[in-house]
Design an enzyme around this catalytic site. Structure first.
Site, PDB file in Angstrom:
ATOM      1  N   ASP A  60      16.454   6.950  -0.179  1.00 17.91           N
ATOM      2  CA  ASP A  60      17.802   7.353   0.247  1.00 17.91           C
ATOM      3  C   ASP A  60      18.688   7.527  -0.984  1.00 17.91           C
ATOM      4  O   ASP A  60      19.524   6.677  -1.284  1.00 17.91           O
ATOM      5  CB  ASP A  60      18.351   6.274   1.196  1.00 17.91           C
ATOM      6  CG  ASP A  60      19.651   6.694   1.853  1.00 17.91           C
ATOM      7  OD1 ASP A  60      19.972   7.900   1.840  1.00 17.91           O
ATOM      8  OD2 ASP A  60      20.343   5.810   2.389  1.00 17.91           O
ATOM      9  N   ARG A 210      20.718  -5.556   8.111  1.00 20.87           N
ATOM     10  CA  ARG A 210      21.056  -6.975   8.212  1.00 20.87           C
ATOM     11  C   ARG A 210      20.522  -7.716   9.438  1.00 20.87           C
ATOM     12  O   ARG A 210      20.137  -8.881   9.320  1.00 20.87           O
ATOM     13  CB  ARG A 210      22.574  -7.153   8.061  1.00 20.87           C
ATOM     14  CG  ARG A 210      23.001  -6.982   6.609  1.00 20.87           C
ATOM     15  CD  ARG A 210      24.460  -6.689   6.454  1.00 20.87           C
ATOM     16  NE  ARG A 210      24.784  -5.347   6.934  1.00 20.87           N
ATOM     17  CZ  ARG A 210      25.996  -4.819   6.912  1.00 20.87           C
ATOM     18  NH1 ARG A 210      27.002  -5.524   6.428  1.00 20.87           N
ATOM     19  NH2 ARG A 210      26.201  -3.596   7.354  1.00 20.87           N
TER      20      ARG A 210
END
Ligand code: C5P
Length: 233
Positions: A60, A210
């Site tokens: 990314d 997360r």
């Protein structure tokens, strides 16, 4: 059964930390996303580190420069085992075409995905850089341009899935961050969908960080999400 798969966003500080985190997940997870943090710290060898562990690597980097520079950067990745790569659609159609060509040549099989409007940009931020459209209209314009320029898909917010699927059909891959299992903390994400909702609305890959990185048992968290999206039974 949907065709949606889980990507873990490896938002960790070091290669050692990431390798230690991924060891118990081998066989439990197929894709990992490597962002600028690990890439700028360790360089492109980091792609091989995770590929050697059996993971498919989503790089990314959100490349954005003149067409020749973006194409050259992609050529510099030649032979790296990465399966997805991001570029900014704001670089324009010529840049996107050159990026897609360079990837076909240097990274066969790697999906090139376009980033449209960063979710950090609202009406006021867009107006400040001279874009009079609403973010949603700007996303649609850039999405059409990306697909017409030969990109394989887009990174988008889960809220954009219905309109982009209607507009682009089933072909382009739509990759969605901003995902939270029903019982997970929102962290700094605002408008989120659950894994199941995103899969139902046509997401090809959900990106989750997360909720897995901070889970008491990350392997169980991966299993639960993959089951929820129909990636495993
Ligand atoms: O921890 P969390 O699940 O929120 O992580 C989501 C990942 O997706 C992060 O790597 C974040 O940078 C990325 N991302 C995002 N929203 C976007 C684009 C990317 O959360 N619009």
């Amino acid at each position: 059964m949907s065709n949606c798969e889980l990507i873990l966003a490896l938002d960790l500080e070091t290669r050692d930390e990431a390798v230690a985190f991924l060891k118990p997940l081998q066989g439990k997870l197929r894709h990992v996303k490597v962002g600028l943090q690990l890439f700028t710290k360790h360089g492109p060898d980091i792609v091989n580190t995770f590929a050697d562990m059996g993971y498919s690597v989503f790089l990314d980097l959100k490349l954005h420069d003149i067409p020749n520079t973006v194409a050259s950067a992609i050529k510099s990745l030649r032979g790296r085992p990465c399966s997805m790569l991001t570029i900014h659609t704001l670089g324009g159609p010529e840049m996107m075409r050159r990026a897609a060509d360079a990837a076909r040549d240097s990274l066969p099989g790697c999906l090139v995905l376009g980033v449209t409007v960063l979710t950090s940009m609202d009406d006021a931020q867009l107006a400040a850089i001279g874009v009079p459209r609403k973010p949603e209209a700007q996303v649609e314009l850039l999405a059409d341009l990306a697909v017409n320029s030969g990109l394989n898909g887009l990174v988008c917010s889960p809220q954009e899935l219905p309109v982009l699927r209607r507009r682009l059909g089933a072909g382009p891959r739509l990759v969605t961050p901003g995902i939270r299992p029903a019982d997970a903390s929102l962290d700094d994400q605002n408008r989120v969908l659950t894994p199941a909702e995103a899969a139902r609305l046509g997401s090809s890959y959900i990106v989750v960080g997360r909720p897995i990185l901070k889970a008491a048992n990350p392997a169980l968290a991966c299993d639960a999400i993959r089951r929820e999206i129909g990636e495993i039974a």
